[in-house]
Write a protein that holds these residues in place. Structure first.
Motif, PDB file in Angstrom:
ATOM      1  N   LEU A 311       0.931  -1.271   0.083  1.00  0.00           N
ATOM      2  CA  LEU A 311      -0.034   0.030  -0.002  1.00  0.00           C
ATOM      3  C   LEU A 311       0.846   1.136   0.044  1.00  0.00           C
ATOM      4  O   LEU A 311       1.792   1.327   0.441  1.00  0.00           O
ATOM      5  CB  LEU A 311      -0.937   0.121   1.083  1.00  0.00           C
ATOM      6  CG  LEU A 311      -1.888  -1.113   1.581  1.00  0.00           C
ATOM      7  CD1 LEU A 311      -1.119  -2.284   2.260  1.00  0.00           C
ATOM      8  CD2 LEU A 311      -3.161  -0.741   1.925  1.00  0.00           C
ATOM      9  N   GLY A 312       0.701   2.134  -0.852  1.00  0.00           N
ATOM     10  CA  GLY A 312       1.380   3.438  -0.768  1.00  0.00           C
ATOM     11  C   GLY A 312       1.189   4.179  -2.372  1.00  0.00           C
ATOM     12  O   GLY A 312       0.341   3.733  -2.909  1.00  0.00           O
ATOM     13  N   ASP A 313       2.234   5.013  -2.407  1.00  0.00           N
ATOM     14  CA  ASP A 313       2.149   5.623  -3.748  1.00  0.00           C
ATOM     15  C   ASP A 313       2.398   4.705  -4.939  1.00  0.00           C
ATOM     16  O   ASP A 313       3.244   3.808  -4.913  1.00  0.00           O
ATOM     17  CB  ASP A 313       3.465   6.808  -3.629  1.00  0.00           C
ATOM     18  CG  ASP A 313       3.630   7.328  -4.795  1.00  0.00           C
ATOM     19  OD1 ASP A 313       2.559   8.425  -5.127  1.00  0.00           O
ATOM     20  OD2 ASP A 313       4.406   7.286  -5.729  1.00  0.00           O
ATOM     21  N   ASP A 314       1.850   4.862  -6.068  1.00  0.00           N
ATOM     22  CA  ASP A 314       1.836   4.225  -7.036  1.00  0.00           C
ATOM     23  C   ASP A 314       3.367   3.979  -7.592  1.00  0.00           C
ATOM     24  O   ASP A 314       3.898   2.801  -7.945  1.00  0.00           O
ATOM     25  CB  ASP A 314       1.034   4.416  -8.234  1.00  0.00           C
ATOM     26  CG  ASP A 314      -0.619   4.334  -7.910  1.00  0.00           C
ATOM     27  OD1 ASP A 314      -1.012   3.710  -6.988  1.00  0.00           O
ATOM     28  OD2 ASP A 314      -1.406   5.091  -8.809  1.00  0.00           O
ATOM     29  N   ASP A 315       3.995   5.023  -7.750  1.00  0.00           N
ATOM     30  CA  ASP A 315       5.499   5.172  -8.240  1.00  0.00           C
ATOM     31  C   ASP A 315       6.305   4.215  -7.351  1.00  0.00           C
ATOM     32  O   ASP A 315       6.905   3.467  -7.800  1.00  0.00           O
ATOM     33  CB  ASP A 315       5.988   6.499  -8.391  1.00  0.00           C
ATOM     34  CG  ASP A 315       5.332   7.323  -9.493  1.00  0.00           C
ATOM     35  OD1 ASP A 315       4.870   6.594 -10.335  1.00  0.00           O
ATOM     36  OD2 ASP A 315       5.303   8.623  -9.564  1.00  0.00           O
ATOM     37  N   ASN A 316       6.041   4.334  -5.902  1.00  0.00           N
ATOM     38  CA  ASN A 316       6.947   3.756  -5.010  1.00  0.00           C
ATOM     39  C   ASN A 316       6.555   2.282  -5.110  1.00  0.00           C
ATOM     40  O   ASN A 316       7.471   1.322  -5.024  1.00  0.00           O
ATOM     41  CB  ASN A 316       6.637   4.316  -3.558  1.00  0.00           C
ATOM     42  CG  ASN A 316       7.312   5.715  -3.200  1.00  0.00           C
ATOM     43  OD1 ASN A 316       7.953   6.258  -4.113  1.00  0.00           O
ATOM     44  ND2 ASN A 316       6.808   6.213  -2.173  1.00  0.00           N
ATOM     45  N   ILE A 317       5.412   1.857  -5.199  1.00  0.00           N
ATOM     46  CA  ILE A 317       5.043   0.517  -5.421  1.00  0.00           C
ATOM     47  C   ILE A 317       5.663  -0.183  -6.721  1.00  0.00           C
ATOM     48  O   ILE A 317       6.276  -1.274  -6.530  1.00  0.00           O
ATOM     49  CB  ILE A 317       3.258   0.346  -5.270  1.00  0.00           C
ATOM     50  CG1 ILE A 317       3.067   0.576  -4.208  1.00  0.00           C
ATOM     51  CG2 ILE A 317       3.144  -1.258  -5.854  1.00  0.00           C
ATOM     52  CD1 ILE A 317       1.263   0.419  -3.833  1.00  0.00           C
ATOM     53  N   ALA A 318       5.673   0.538  -7.672  1.00  0.00           N
ATOM     54  CA  ALA A 318       6.320   0.117  -8.807  1.00  0.00           C
ATOM     55  C   ALA A 318       7.931  -0.074  -8.772  1.00  0.00           C
ATOM     56  O   ALA A 318       8.202  -1.086  -9.190  1.00  0.00           O
ATOM     57  CB  ALA A 318       5.857   1.108 -10.021  1.00  0.00           C
ATOM     58  N   LYS A 319       8.499   0.971  -8.091  1.00  0.00           N
ATOM     59  CA  LYS A 319       9.843   0.687  -7.798  1.00  0.00           C
ATOM     60  C   LYS A 319      10.195  -0.424  -6.974  1.00  0.00           C
ATOM     61  O   LYS A 319      11.220  -1.046  -7.183  1.00  0.00           O
ATOM     62  CB  LYS A 319      10.409   2.094  -7.177  1.00  0.00           C
ATOM     63  CG  LYS A 319      10.136   3.411  -8.058  1.00  0.00           C
ATOM     64  CD  LYS A 319      10.654   4.560  -7.409  1.00  0.00           C
ATOM     65  CE  LYS A 319      10.588   5.637  -8.263  1.00  0.00           C
ATOM     66  NZ  LYS A 319      11.104   7.114  -7.436  1.00  0.00           N
ATOM     67  N   ALA A 320       9.475  -0.576  -5.864  1.00  0.00           N
ATOM     68  CA  ALA A 320       9.419  -1.863  -5.060  1.00  0.00           C
ATOM     69  C   ALA A 320       9.580  -3.097  -5.779  1.00  0.00           C
ATOM     70  O   ALA A 320      10.215  -4.209  -5.777  1.00  0.00           O
ATOM     71  CB  ALA A 320       8.586  -1.801  -3.971  1.00  0.00           C
ATOM     72  N   ILE A 321       8.533  -3.126  -6.724  1.00  0.00           N
ATOM     73  CA  ILE A 321       8.261  -4.400  -7.702  1.00  0.00           C
ATOM     74  C   ILE A 321       9.691  -4.649  -8.648  1.00  0.00           C
ATOM     75  O   ILE A 321      10.055  -5.717  -8.825  1.00  0.00           O
ATOM     76  CB  ILE A 321       7.169  -4.373  -8.408  1.00  0.00           C
ATOM     77  CG1 ILE A 321       5.970  -4.550  -7.698  1.00  0.00           C
ATOM     78  CG2 ILE A 321       7.000  -5.492  -9.453  1.00  0.00           C
ATOM     79  CD1 ILE A 321       4.399  -4.307  -8.142  1.00  0.00           C
ATOM     80  N   ASP A 322       9.990  -3.438  -9.104  1.00  0.00           N
ATOM     81  CA  ASP A 322      11.190  -3.414  -9.887  1.00  0.00           C
ATOM     82  C   ASP A 322      12.454  -3.972  -9.302  1.00  0.00           C
ATOM     83  O   ASP A 322      13.264  -4.729  -9.570  1.00  0.00           O
ATOM     84  CB  ASP A 322      11.461  -2.181 -10.568  1.00  0.00           C
ATOM     85  CG  ASP A 322      10.341  -1.664 -11.676  1.00  0.00           C
ATOM     86  OD1 ASP A 322       9.854  -2.666 -12.278  1.00  0.00           O
ATOM     87  OD2 ASP A 322      10.225  -0.471 -12.122  1.00  0.00           O
TER      88      ASP A 322
END
Length: 337
Positions: A311-322
């Motif tokens: 849960l959180g900012d979309d950009d941060n979630i995307a960076k975490a997955i990357d």
């Protein structure tokens, strides 16, 4: 060591035909423990019986140690089978013979002399841990002891290959583990190649180097055990690995929170011991809920599975997955809010 090329087996039943094995291609290396798993009727037992021509293939080629056994005549095939031992689910011991007599049987057929037979019986009883049961009869043995006798008999002619058709299916879990440990010792001490048929993923996890998954006569997935456990690709593989039906998305319970993503991550070896979740929280300013998780201990490594909600900012979630992908951690999005 073992190679199957475009292997097919069709059974004719009155006016109908059943494709039991369909266009199977396999390469099994020398000294490998290779598992073949599938549900009942998948064709796995037929496949293993094709490898030594207990079943005749309808078409295709089987190469064992460089020799094409599909083109052999009966005499040559009989000699080739001396290099291939086989054990079965129900032991198939001769009830009228002692343990020693059962082990001696294949050597008698092969015209070993009495001294050779006696010496070999003692060697094999020592190997399988049944020295004190030499003169016992099958009716006096437990299920695990019967299977140890069957293994000793299969090894009597010093084969290069051991085929195991549901060898532990009739045994309780504790006895199953003892038989699997025995098979691992046999591979270690004798360098023998083992092909193991089973419907139990626990057996694959405990003993195998590589695995092929069969469905409807075909091999639908194949790879090293840790690869299949960490990233199963087919529904049936996911069912075997996770022990649940593959409709994970519809069955899983988690809050459908906006600005959140639910992913399944799988990791192998050292990465399964790393604090993956805490790093995501610290480095990417996201919150993480653990939905489910486990670690499978394989023969040579460990494989972990986690389903997490980020849960959180979309950009941060995307960076975490990357970041997970950069660490060679397999990721699969289950739900995206």
């Amino acid at each position: 060591m073992i190679r199957a090329e475009s292997l097919n087996k069709v059974f004719k039943i009155k006016d109908n035909s059943v494709d039991a094995v369909k266009d199977v291609n396999l390469n099994i290396s020398n000294g490998e423990i290779f598992g073949i798993i599938g549900l009942s009727g998948a064709g796995k037992s037929t496949l293993v019986r094709l490898l030594n021509r207990l079943e005749e293939p309808s078409s295709g080629t089987i190469i064992i140690d460089g020799d094409n056994i599909t083109s052999m005549n009966k005499v040559d095939l009989r000699n080739a089978r001396k290099e291939i031992g086989m054990i079965f689910q129900h032991f198939n011991l001769l009830s009228s013979r002692t343990v020693a007599g059962n082990i001696a049987f294949p050597m008698e057929i092969s015209n070993f002399d009495k001294k050779q037979i006696d010496n070999r019986i003692d060697e094999l009883l020592d190997l399988v841990g049944l020295k004190d049961k030499k003169y016992a009869y099958p009716a006096q043995l437990s299920g695990g002891q019967k299977q140890r006798v069957a293994i000793a008999r299969a090894l009597a002619n010093n084969p290069k290959i051991l085929l195991c058709d549901e060898a532990t299916s009739a045994l309780d879990p504790k006895t199953t583990n003892s038989i699997l440990n025995l098979l691992k010792d046999i591979r270690k001490n004798l360098g023998i190649t083992i092909v193991l048929i089973t419907h139990q993923m626990e057996v694959i996890r405990e003993i195998c180097d590589r695995v092929a998954i069969m469905e409807n006569g075909s091999i639908i997935e194949e790879g090293r055990v840790e690869e299949v456990f960490s990233n199963p690709k087919t529904d049936i593989a996911k069912n075997f690995v996770f022990g649940i039906k593959p409709d994970l998305k519809s069955r899983m319970v988690f809050p459908k929170t906006p600005n959140s993503v639910v992913i399944k991550i799988s990791y192998v070896g050292e990465s399964s011991q790393k604090p993956v979740v805490s790093r995501l929280i610290k480095e990417y300013d996201i919150d993480v809920n653990i939905v489910s998780g486990d670690i499978d201990q394989l023969m040579s490594t460990s494989v972990g599975h986690l389903v997490i909600q980020m849960l959180g900012d979309d950009d941060n979630i995307a960076k975490a997955i990357d970041a997970l992908k950069e660490q060679n951690i397999s990721t699969e999005v289950i739900w995206n809010g």
